[in-house]
Design an enzyme around this catalytic site. Structure first.
Site, PDB file in Angstrom:
ATOM      1  N   ASP A  11      26.388   7.042-110.852  1.00 42.06           N
ATOM      2  CA  ASP A  11      27.639   7.707-110.418  1.00 42.06           C
ATOM      3  C   ASP A  11      28.679   6.639-110.051  1.00 42.06           C
ATOM      4  O   ASP A  11      29.058   6.526-108.895  1.00 42.06           O
ATOM      5  CB  ASP A  11      27.363   8.633-109.216  1.00 42.06           C
ATOM      6  CG  ASP A  11      26.840   7.882-107.992  1.00 42.06           C
ATOM      7  OD1 ASP A  11      26.260   6.774-108.149  1.00 42.06           O
ATOM      8  OD2 ASP A  11      27.031   8.374-106.857  1.00 42.06           O
ATOM      9  N   HIS A 246      23.869  -1.877-102.702  1.00 43.64           N
ATOM     10  CA  HIS A 246      22.607  -1.126-102.815  1.00 43.64           C
ATOM     11  C   HIS A 246      22.067  -1.030-104.249  1.00 43.64           C
ATOM     12  O   HIS A 246      20.904  -1.349-104.506  1.00 43.64           O
ATOM     13  CB  HIS A 246      22.806   0.306-102.309  1.00 43.64           C
ATOM     14  CG  HIS A 246      23.328   0.409-100.930  1.00 43.64           C
ATOM     15  ND1 HIS A 246      22.528   0.326 -99.817  1.00 43.64           N
ATOM     16  CD2 HIS A 246      24.585   0.581-100.464  1.00 43.64           C
ATOM     17  CE1 HIS A 246      23.263   0.454 -98.728  1.00 43.64           C
ATOM     18  NE2 HIS A 246      24.510   0.607 -99.086  1.00 43.64           N
TER      19      HIS A 246
HETATM   20  C1  BDR Z   1      24.162   4.778-102.468  1.00 51.00           C
HETATM   21  O1  BDR Z   1      25.227   5.682-102.197  1.00 51.00           O
HETATM   22  C2  BDR Z   1      26.314   5.409-103.027  1.00 51.00           C
HETATM   23  O2  BDR Z   1      27.519   5.511-102.299  1.00 51.00           O
HETATM   24  C3  BDR Z   1      26.090   4.040-103.610  1.00 51.00           C
HETATM   25  O3  BDR Z   1      26.658   3.933-104.891  1.00 51.00           O
HETATM   26  C4  BDR Z   1      24.593   3.918-103.637  1.00 51.00           C
HETATM   27  O4  BDR Z   1      24.064   4.438-104.833  1.00 51.00           O
HETATM   28  C5  BDR Z   1      23.845   4.006-101.200  1.00 51.00           C
HETATM   29  O5  BDR Z   1      23.455   4.875-100.190  1.00 51.00           O
HETATM   30 CA    CA Z   2      25.487   4.849-106.769  1.00 53.43          CA
END
Ligand code: BDR
Ligand code: CA
Length: 334
Positions: A11, A246
């Protein structure tokens, strides 16, 4: 070398962009396609961003639009675009990448995933960087085929803390039912959870972001620029300098699981999802030592808990910016 066949479900998203750049650069991966789910921003901007990343990387793979909303909201006209605050209006902070529209497929993400697994039983690894809606829909459509996925690497969840609520991480909080459906095939398919416990052991410092901007060419400079927005939020909400990228951690661990020690992984443990109430989106992991309670449920997950931050960053810079790597090691790495 035999390349590993990979589908990236994503995403995008600032940290998704870093992750996709690394996955598309790694020669050991043959990326079959990028499937998109709404999450950080709505489906349309996520697809546009994915097409922009493919263009920036000059990659030879298609982008497959998938679910516009969480499982229990599909068809109700409610789209999710839940983390604009963190990733900015476009999803990439202040950056707008030019999409290569010719790379947009007419095939739905769920059909692409199923067709690819059918053609390559036991060979496909899926790296998920967003809510698990596309994966759950594929399982609901054809569970037996999805049992033939080789492995899933999933950025999401958190054993000891959350980031969307005190107990829930964003991706799994956004669609906990989808995460539940996905982990239900975890006895047949190896699912590796790369959650907040491990991602928060890493951090790109201000120096790292500066180095990306000035020494890592156009791609490094774009990554650094989009991180400004992200960085401000880390400061605002967590009083942290630098950023936790992340999704990149999931890709780097998929490339090299040895970035984590054996002791850093809970192997074959039970993971269950909380889908309702105040703990919605929480991952409840029965981790060792389990002598103090009765273990219940199937052993459906490997849960990554730790990683060597320096080794992680070295691996990223060496892979993506080999020409700048020795300078990075000499002047920046800490
Ligand atoms: C996840 O949440 C999204 O906002 C980031 O892209 C990542 O996949 C981290 O908690
Ligand atoms: Ca993500």
């Amino acid at each position: 070398m035999d390349k590993r066949k990979i589908i990236i479900d994503t995403d995008p998203g600032i940290d998704d962009t870093y992750a996709i750049v690394a996955a598309l650069t790694y020669e050991g991966f043959d990326v079959q396609g990028i499937t998109v789910v709404a999450g950080n921003v709505g489906l349309e901007p996520c697809v546009t961003n994915a097409l922009g990343i493919v263009n920036m990387m000059d990659a030879d793979c298609l982008v497959y639009p998938g679910a516009p909303a969480a499982l229990n909201k599909l068809g109700k006209g409610e789209n999710f675009a839940l983390a604009k605050m963190i990733h900015g209006e476009s999803g990439l902070g202040t950056v707008q990448l030019k999409p290569d529209l010719s790379k947009k497929s007419e095939t739905h993400a769920v059909d692409f995933i199923l067709e690819t697994v059918r053609e390559n039983p036991g060979e496909i690894e899926i790296i998920t960087l967003g809510p698990l809606t596309n994966i759950a829909l594929a399982i609901q459509k054809d569970r037996e085929t999805m049992k033939k996925v080789k492995k899933i690497w999933s950025m999401g969840g958190g054993v000891r803390f959350g980031n969307r609520t005190p107990v829930a991480e964003f991706n799994y909080w956004a669609d906990p039912e989808a995460a539940k459906v996905t982990y239900e095939i975890g006895e047949d398919v190896e699912i590796n959870m790369v959650g907040l416990d491990v991602t928060h052991k890493t951090r790109f410092s201000l120096e790292d972001l500066f180095f990306l901007r000035v020494e890592c060419g156009e791609i490094g400079s774009l990554l650094s620029e989009m991180s400004n927005h992200y960085m401000e939020n880390y400061w605002k909400y967590m009083r942290m300098t630098g950023v936790v990228v992340h999704d990149l951690v999931a890709v780097m661990l998929a490339i090299d699981p040895d970035l984590s020690n054996e002791d850093d992984v809970f192997k074959r443990v039970n993971l269950s999802m909380v889908c309702e109430g105040i703990c919605k989106g929480q991952t409840v992991v029965q981790f060792p030592p389990t002598d103090i309670y009765e273990e219940e449920g199937p052993k459906n997950a490997n849960v990554y808990m730790g990683i060597d931050n320096i080794a992680f960053k070295k691996a990223f810079f060496k892979l993506c910016f080999p020409e700048a790597y020795s300078m990075y090691k000499k002047y920046i790495l800490k």
